[in-house]
Design a protein around this motif. Structure first.
Motif, PDB file in Angstrom:
ATOM      1  N   PHE A   1      -0.267   4.314   0.232  1.00 21.72           N
ATOM      2  CA  PHE A   1       0.638   5.194  -0.487  1.00 21.72           C
ATOM      3  C   PHE A   1      -0.298   6.356  -1.266  1.00 21.72           C
ATOM      4  CE2 PHE A   1       3.987   1.972  -0.297  1.00 21.72           C
ATOM      5  CZ  PHE A   1       4.980   2.715  -0.168  1.00 21.72           C
ATOM      6  N   PHE A   2      -1.344   6.043  -1.564  1.00 25.16           N
ATOM      7  CA  PHE A   2      -2.373   7.179  -1.816  1.00 25.16           C
ATOM      8  C   PHE A   2      -2.389   8.220  -0.842  1.00 25.16           C
ATOM      9  CE2 PHE A   2      -6.593   9.221  -2.377  1.00 25.16           C
ATOM     10  CZ  PHE A   2      -6.658   9.419  -3.943  1.00 25.16           C
TER      11      PHE A   2
ATOM     12  N   THR B   1      -3.191  -7.373   0.389  1.00 28.24           N
ATOM     13  CA  THR B   1      -1.904  -6.861  -0.041  1.00 28.24           C
ATOM     14  C   THR B   1      -2.159  -5.518  -0.690  1.00 28.24           C
ATOM     15  OG1 THR B   1      -0.671  -8.725   0.339  1.00 28.24           O
ATOM     16  CG2 THR B   1       0.008  -6.862  -1.379  1.00 28.24           C
ATOM     17  N   VAL B   2      -3.269  -5.677  -1.711  1.00 26.36           N
ATOM     18  CA  VAL B   2      -3.466  -4.642  -2.702  1.00 26.36           C
ATOM     19  C   VAL B   2      -4.237  -3.483  -2.036  1.00 26.36           C
ATOM     20  CG1 VAL B   2      -4.887  -4.034  -4.924  1.00 26.36           C
ATOM     21  CG2 VAL B   2      -3.792  -6.314  -4.672  1.00 26.36           C
ATOM     22  N   PRO B   3      -5.261  -3.725  -1.374  1.00 24.93           N
ATOM     23  CA  PRO B   3      -5.901  -2.436  -0.711  1.00 24.93           C
ATOM     24  C   PRO B   3      -4.917  -1.726   0.624  1.00 24.93           C
ATOM     25  CG  PRO B   3      -7.077  -4.507  -0.015  1.00 24.93           C
ATOM     26  CD  PRO B   3      -5.905  -4.703  -1.140  1.00 24.93           C
ATOM     27  N   VAL B   4      -4.364  -2.555   1.037  1.00 28.17           N
ATOM     28  CA  VAL B   4      -3.396  -2.065   2.174  1.00 28.17           C
ATOM     29  C   VAL B   4      -2.421  -1.102   1.587  1.00 28.17           C
ATOM     30  CG1 VAL B   4      -1.714  -2.353   3.794  1.00 28.17           C
ATOM     31  CG2 VAL B   4      -3.751  -3.759   4.090  1.00 28.17           C
ATOM     32  N   PHE B   5      -1.571  -1.660   0.671  1.00 33.48           N
ATOM     33  CA  PHE B   5      -0.511  -0.879   0.006  1.00 33.48           C
ATOM     34  C   PHE B   5      -0.912   0.274  -0.711  1.00 33.48           C
ATOM     35  CE2 PHE B   5       1.991  -4.499   1.172  1.00 33.48           C
ATOM     36  CZ  PHE B   5       3.245  -3.956   2.052  1.00 33.48           C
TER      37      PHE B   5
ATOM     38  N   ILE C   1      -3.073   4.071   9.725  1.00 30.97           N
ATOM     39  CA  ILE C   1      -4.197   3.687  10.428  1.00 30.97           C
ATOM     40  C   ILE C   1      -5.205   3.194   9.389  1.00 30.97           C
ATOM     41  CG2 ILE C   1      -5.773   4.545  11.748  1.00 30.97           C
ATOM     42  CD1 ILE C   1      -4.071   6.776  13.027  1.00 30.97           C
ATOM     43  N   PRO C   2      -5.649   3.901   8.546  1.00 33.61           N
ATOM     44  CA  PRO C   2      -6.752   3.089   7.517  1.00 33.61           C
ATOM     45  C   PRO C   2      -6.395   1.917   6.969  1.00 33.61           C
ATOM     46  CG  PRO C   2      -6.064   5.019   6.608  1.00 33.61           C
ATOM     47  CD  PRO C   2      -5.435   5.058   8.107  1.00 33.61           C
ATOM     48  N   ALA C   3      -4.890   1.973   6.318  1.00 34.36           N
ATOM     49  CA  ALA C   3      -4.349   0.760   5.792  1.00 34.36           C
ATOM     50  C   ALA C   3      -4.126  -0.368   6.791  1.00 34.36           C
ATOM     51  CB  ALA C   3      -3.002   1.195   5.173  1.00 34.36           C
TER      52      ALA C   3
ATOM     53  N   ASP D   1       1.746  -1.846  14.024  1.00 32.08           N
ATOM     54  CA  ASP D   1       2.091  -1.342  12.475  1.00 32.08           C
ATOM     55  C   ASP D   1       2.178   0.257  12.603  1.00 32.08           C
ATOM     56  OD1 ASP D   1       1.758  -3.735  11.389  1.00 32.08           O
ATOM     57  OD2 ASP D   1      -0.325  -3.548  10.544  1.00 32.08           O
ATOM     58  N   LEU D   2       1.766   0.932  13.531  1.00 38.20           N
ATOM     59  CA  LEU D   2       1.763   2.323  13.506  1.00 38.20           C
ATOM     60  C   LEU D   2       3.409   2.590  13.718  1.00 38.20           C
ATOM     61  CD1 LEU D   2      -1.218   4.103  15.055  1.00 38.20           C
ATOM     62  CD2 LEU D   2      -0.716   3.096  12.957  1.00 38.20           C
TER      63      LEU D   2
END
Length: 278
Positions: free
Chosen positions: A76-77, A68-72, A104-106, A155-156
């Protein structure tokens, strides 16, 4: 100087929105973790018998921290400064495309946590360490990225539709309820309602891909020997032919609850934290 000031502003926006996304994701995913786990079990044909409701909470902490933390945060970054730039230049219609690209990276970052969670809540492995060991023994480290292509394909469009619908609903909300559309930020209630509507819509549209994703990650099917696209089509056809079309929508009710309520929790928190930090 003007370019440096703009870059600094966009970086600050990116960091604030990233923190807001990570915070909101932690809250929403933690609150709805058990329901999402029940959805995963409903979608699979190999879920172990649950002797205790605690199986629905297996892997909560590591999944949130590693997924969750790295994905979101990463989404948003990347997304926030691009969104602001597009709005400033009058290209709001390109926002859904931008959100899909940023997803894509998330998405790839979140695959290992998704693989481990599914193995834990299905009762395939008793702990996070056992899940990692078994995946490595069977498939090597690349096994942690099993089904990554399905995550992307799911997800895309999910990100594109969800963000596009959310931004559209926000625009309509401002037009209907805010006198000064440019200066007044939307209320948490407005963000919650718009978020819930966009979440439910996306939950229904992407449910078949989510079912296929669960089947592959649980080890019920494997795609190592064939191409990614053929694998997705093959698994989808197999589910259709053996279990019928309704099987592709297993767990759609729980998925709608997770994404609908989750989005109604997520967006007000994300917005509030980002606004506070900015």
């Amino acid at each position: 100087m003007e370019t440096q000031s703009l870059s600094s502003t966009l970086l600050h926006t990116a960091l604030a929105e990233s923190a807001g996304g990570a915070t909101a994701g932690i809250v929403a995913d933690s609150v709805l973790y058990a329901i999402d786990s029940a959805k995963v079990r409903a979608q699979s044909t190999q879920a172990a018998t649950a002797n205790s409701p605690s199986i629905l909470f297996r892997g909560l902490v590591p999944t949130v921290l590693l997924g969750t933390v790295p994905v979101f945060g990463s989404f948003f970054f990347l997304y926030a400064p691009i969104r602001e730039t597009l709005k400033e230049k009058g290209y709001e219609s390109c926002i859904p495309v931008a959100s899909a690209i940023c997803a894509i990276p998330a998405t790839v970052i979140g695959v290992p946590a998704d693989v481990l969670k599914k193995r834990l809540v299905l009762g395939i492995d008793p702990s996070i360490s056992a899940a990692i060991s078994h995946v490595r023994a069977q498939h090597g480290w690349q096994g942690l990225f099993s089904g990554w292509h399905i995550n992307l394909i799911r997800d895309l469009p999910f990100a594109s539709v969800k963000i596009g619908l959310y931004e559209c609903l926000l625009s309509q909300w401002r037009r209907l309820f805010l006198q000064n559309q440019q200066q007044q930020s939307i209320s948490p209630l407005g963000a919650a309602i718009c978020g819930m509507a966009s979440g439910i819509g996306c939950a229904i549209l992407t449910c078949p891909l989510d079912v296929i994703n669960t089947r592959i990650k649980s080890g019920e099917v494997t795609s190592n020997s064939i191409s990614a696209n053929n694998s997705i089509l093959r698994v989808g056809r197999e589910i259709w032919s053996r279990e019928g079309v309704p099987a592709l929508f297993r767990g759609v009710g729980m998925r709608s609850i997770v994404l609908g309520i989750g989005s109604s929790i997520f967006w007000p928190i994300q917005q509030s934290v980002a606004n506070y930090l900015q």
